[in-house]
Design an enzyme around this catalytic site. Structure first.
Site, mmCIF file in Angstrom:
data_model
loop_
_atom_site.group_PDB
_atom_site.id
_atom_site.type_symbol
_atom_site.label_atom_id
_atom_site.label_comp_id
_atom_site.label_asym_id
_atom_site.label_seq_id
_atom_site.Cartn_x
_atom_site.Cartn_y
_atom_site.Cartn_z
ATOM 1 N N ASN A 5 10.876 3.248 1.104
ATOM 2 C CA ASN A 5 10.642 4.525 1.764
ATOM 3 C C ASN A 5 9.995 4.253 3.119
ATOM 4 O OD1 ASN A 5 10.652 7.286 2.015
ATOM 5 N ND2 ASN A 5 8.797 7.607 0.804
ATOM 6 N N TYR A 56 3.029 0.519 -0.053
ATOM 7 C CA TYR A 56 3.138 1.215 -1.339
ATOM 8 C C TYR A 56 4.357 0.718 -2.126
ATOM 9 C CZ TYR A 56 3.203 5.342 -4.463
ATOM 10 O OH TYR A 56 3.190 6.185 -5.542
ATOM 11 N N ASN A 109 -2.525 3.998 -14.468
ATOM 12 C CA ASN A 109 -2.059 5.080 -13.601
ATOM 13 C C ASN A 109 -2.744 5.100 -12.236
ATOM 14 O OD1 ASN A 109 -1.167 8.047 -13.005
ATOM 15 N ND2 ASN A 109 -3.410 8.118 -13.029
ATOM 16 N N ALA A 110 -3.972 4.537 -12.124
ATOM 17 C CA ALA A 110 -4.722 4.644 -10.858
ATOM 18 C C ALA A 110 -3.845 4.141 -9.718
ATOM 19 C CB ALA A 110 -6.003 3.828 -10.939
ATOM 20 N N LYS A 153 4.578 -1.027 -5.779
ATOM 21 C CA LYS A 153 5.279 -0.388 -6.905
ATOM 22 C C LYS A 153 6.476 -1.218 -7.388
ATOM 23 C CE LYS A 153 2.565 3.179 -7.321
ATOM 24 N NZ LYS A 153 1.714 3.343 -8.510
HETATM 25 P P1 NAD Z 1 -3.902 11.295 -7.233
HETATM 26 O O1 NAD Z 1 -4.356 10.774 -5.916
HETATM 27 O O2 NAD Z 1 -3.859 12.769 -7.429
HETATM 28 O O3 NAD Z 1 -4.797 10.653 -8.408
HETATM 29 C C1 NAD Z 1 -5.042 9.266 -8.471
HETATM 30 C C2 NAD Z 1 -6.280 9.020 -9.308
HETATM 31 O O4 NAD Z 1 -6.529 7.600 -9.291
HETATM 32 C C3 NAD Z 1 -7.521 9.712 -8.740
HETATM 33 O O5 NAD Z 1 -8.248 10.353 -9.753
HETATM 34 C C4 NAD Z 1 -8.304 8.566 -8.127
HETATM 35 O O6 NAD Z 1 -9.717 8.765 -8.095
HETATM 36 C C5 NAD Z 1 -7.907 7.401 -9.063
HETATM 37 N N1 NAD Z 1 -8.149 6.109 -8.406
HETATM 38 C C6 NAD Z 1 -7.784 5.755 -7.142
HETATM 39 N N2 NAD Z 1 -8.260 4.529 -6.877
HETATM 40 C C7 NAD Z 1 -8.940 4.104 -7.979
HETATM 41 C C8 NAD Z 1 -9.656 2.939 -8.300
HETATM 42 N N3 NAD Z 1 -9.803 1.943 -7.401
HETATM 43 N N4 NAD Z 1 -10.210 2.819 -9.527
HETATM 44 C C9 NAD Z 1 -10.077 3.813 -10.436
HETATM 45 N N5 NAD Z 1 -9.411 4.966 -10.187
HETATM 46 C C10 NAD Z 1 -8.854 5.111 -8.965
HETATM 47 O O7 NAD Z 1 -2.490 10.629 -7.477
HETATM 48 P P2 NAD Z 1 -1.275 11.085 -8.440
HETATM 49 O O8 NAD Z 1 -0.282 11.780 -7.598
HETATM 50 O O9 NAD Z 1 -1.816 11.737 -9.657
HETATM 51 O O10 NAD Z 1 -0.653 9.653 -8.779
HETATM 52 C C11 NAD Z 1 -0.932 8.972 -10.005
HETATM 53 C C12 NAD Z 1 -0.039 7.732 -10.070
HETATM 54 O O11 NAD Z 1 1.335 8.133 -9.975
HETATM 55 C C13 NAD Z 1 -0.252 6.757 -8.917
HETATM 56 O O12 NAD Z 1 -0.130 5.429 -9.407
HETATM 57 C C14 NAD Z 1 0.876 7.077 -7.965
HETATM 58 O O13 NAD Z 1 1.211 5.998 -7.134
HETATM 59 C C15 NAD Z 1 1.981 7.420 -8.935
HETATM 60 N N6 NAD Z 1 3.044 8.241 -8.332
HETATM 61 C C16 NAD Z 1 2.807 9.521 -7.926
HETATM 62 C C17 NAD Z 1 3.862 10.258 -7.376
HETATM 63 C C18 NAD Z 1 3.692 11.687 -6.937
HETATM 64 O O14 NAD Z 1 4.687 12.289 -6.495
HETATM 65 N N7 NAD Z 1 2.506 12.282 -7.021
HETATM 66 C C19 NAD Z 1 5.118 9.688 -7.225
HETATM 67 C C20 NAD Z 1 5.306 8.378 -7.636
HETATM 68 C C21 NAD Z 1 4.274 7.668 -8.205
#
Ligand code: NAD
Length: 452
Positions: A352, A358, A292-293, A362
């Site tokens: 996008n 990004y 998920n990171a 993805k």
């Molecule tokens: P967020 O930024 O709130 O959380 C991301 C987490 O990943 C954080 O806790 C961060 O510390 C951790 N992280 C970042 N880099 C890291 C690394 N190098 N090693 C370990 N951990 C790391 O993001 P989110 O919105 O919760 O997104 C989670 C996932 O969902 C991501 O992959 C994001 O691309 C994807 N996503 C989110 C959305 C959205 O609308 N929020 C949409 C599409 C995809």
């Protein structure tokens, strides 16, 4: 977590104003906590194939109120259109038009699910039956349009069952359970393909992941934290990973969920080997890995620099390659039938503006799980991805207000999803029942208007 506009239009004066101006009036979506019952009844099963009879019987055995016609029902909870035996486009009408007459009786939060066969394929020589392909393809266009017409938080989704796979396969039953339940509240207009009969029935439906150990990367906050909470609620034991800088939140969550925390940057040299050593030292084997990171560093390509491009690719996709390579090569840290679920994004499907980095990462994830699925299948494992659309998190809170407001409304449910919506879909793909679902990317986007 409801946004300010949604709170306003749910008030009496706000609702009236929005109605007069023709503005979006998003319905309240019921999640698992609001509607724990697995199926919203009565359930109308349409279609006259043997598969339709078998599904109706199965739902009856599960205690659902099952009908074979919608006539005289004033409120319908769920409708299944079983179209596995259609052979020409003309076969669609009788089933679809029976639903048409019942559309106004659908209850708030109703579910419509089609069960059909994929349009591709052919016989052993590769020859295709054109009428059959056209009929099957028609189901997809029908369902995607119907989903745009659903109201009151109702959704419509489809299950594509590969030729040769029975409608009683665990993957079909699992996908049906998921789409009928409140766990799929923010999934609409989507298809999932069940490509094999692999997988097994869930022994304990209220704790489907009991006895399983799951890794969640990026677990300290946002979607990752929701995934951790949902997998824990489903009975899994957890290993929660995040960067050292998020150590305080990570420990707090690990304490709450009695999980094992690991502070590790997934892009660090030897991150995969360090994870493997960590697991070996604690005698842990992983049944589920949720990758998920993820990060964003948005800029138009004209302004893109290596300090924005490289970290996004490194965190979002390269780390997934190195971690899964290390886990697979170690040979002793994965359980039987390992499940990998990765986080993609609708940006990786449709692209996008400002997100070339990004979207590249993805789209890479989507192709990666397809390739990894082929590597895991001989072990009885699966690899799939979830592509969230607009989800209310700290990541999307950084989007400028006007862009953010547009982004959260341009979907059939007219609202942003919640982290729990992504988490529920991941929990489904991690379950025993989902063993026949391979290399898929399932969107959790409320049928966002981008992409297909
Ligand atoms: P967020 O930024 O709130 O959380 C991301 C987490 O990943 C954080 O806790 C961060 O510390 C951790 N992280 C970042 N880099 C890291 C690394 N190098 N090693 C370990 N951990 C790391 O993001 P989110 O919105 O919760 O997104 C989670 C996932 O969902 C991501 O992959 C994001 O691309 C994807 N996503 C989110 C959305 C959205 O609308 N929020 C949409 C599409 C995809």
């Amino acid at each position: 977590m409801t946004d300010a506009y949604t709170r306003f239009v749910r008030s009496a004066p706000g609702g009236l104003l929005a109605k007069q101006l023709g503005l979006p009036r998003p319905s309240r979506l019921l999640r698992r906590k609001d509607r724990p019952a697995p199926v919203l009844g009565p359930v109308v099963v349409l279609g006259d194939s043997a598969g339709a009879d078998a599904i109706a019987h199965r739902l009856l055995e599960d205690g659902a109120d099952v009908r074979r016609r919608p006539d005289e029902l004033r409120s319908i909870g769920s409708v299944l259109l079983v179209l596995d035996e259609i052979a020409t486009p003309a076969d669609l009408g009788p089933v679809v038009l029976t639903l048409a007459s019942a559309m106004r009786s659908l209850a708030p939060g109703a579910r419509v699910v089609t069960i059909s066969r994929p349009a591709g394929g052919g016989d052993a020589s590769g020859a295709k039956d054109a009428a059959l392909a056209a009929a099957r393809g028609g189901v997809e266009g029908f369902l995607r349009s119907l989903a745009h017409e659903m109201r009151g938080g109702a959704t419509a989704n489809g299950i594509l069952v590969a030729d040769g796979v029975g409608l009683d396969a665990p993957g079909v039953v699992g996908a049906l359970r998921f789409f009928l339940s409140a766990r799929s509240a923010f999934v609409s207009g989507q298809f999932v393909t069940v490509s094999t009969s692999a997988g097994s029935a869930t022994e304990n439906p209220s704790l489907p992941l009991v006895g399983r150990t799951a890794l969640v990367t990026g677990a300290a906050r946002g979607i990752g934290a929701a995934i951790a909470r949902t997998l824990a609620a489903d009975g899994a034991r957890l290993v929660l990973l995040d960067v050292p800088g998020a150590g305080t939140e990570l420990s707090r969550l690990a304490n709450e969920l009695r999980a094992v925390p690991i502070q590790l940057d997934v892009t660090a040299d030897g991150a995969g080997e360090r994870l493997v050593s960590f697991l070996r030292e604690r005698d842990l084997t992983l049944d589920v890995a949720v990758l998920n990171a993820g990060i964003t560093r948005d800029k138009l390509l004209a302004n893109m620099t290596a300090d924005r491009w490289d970290p996004v690719l490194a965190v979002n996709i390269t780390s997934q390659l190195t971690l899964t390579d290390a886990l697979l090569e170690a040979g002793d840290v994965l359980g039987e039938h390992p499940r990998v679920v990765s986080l993609a994004s609708t940006s990786g499907i449709a692209g996008n503006r400002g997100q070339t980095n990004y979207a590249a990462s993805k789209a890479g994830v989507i192709a990666f799980v397809d390739a990894l699925a082929a590597r895991l299948a001989p072990l009885g494992g699966t690899a799939n991805a979830v592509a969230p659309g607009f989800i209310e998190t700290e990541m999307t809170a950084k989007i400028p207000p006007l862009t953010r407001e547009i982004a959260r409304r341009v979907n059939s449910l007219q609202q942003g999803g919640l982290p729990v919506d992504v988490a529920e879909t991941i929990a489904f793909l991690a379950s025993d029942e989902a063993g026949g679902i391979q290399g898929e990317t399932l969107r959790v986007c409320g049928q966002n208007m981008v992409g297909k």
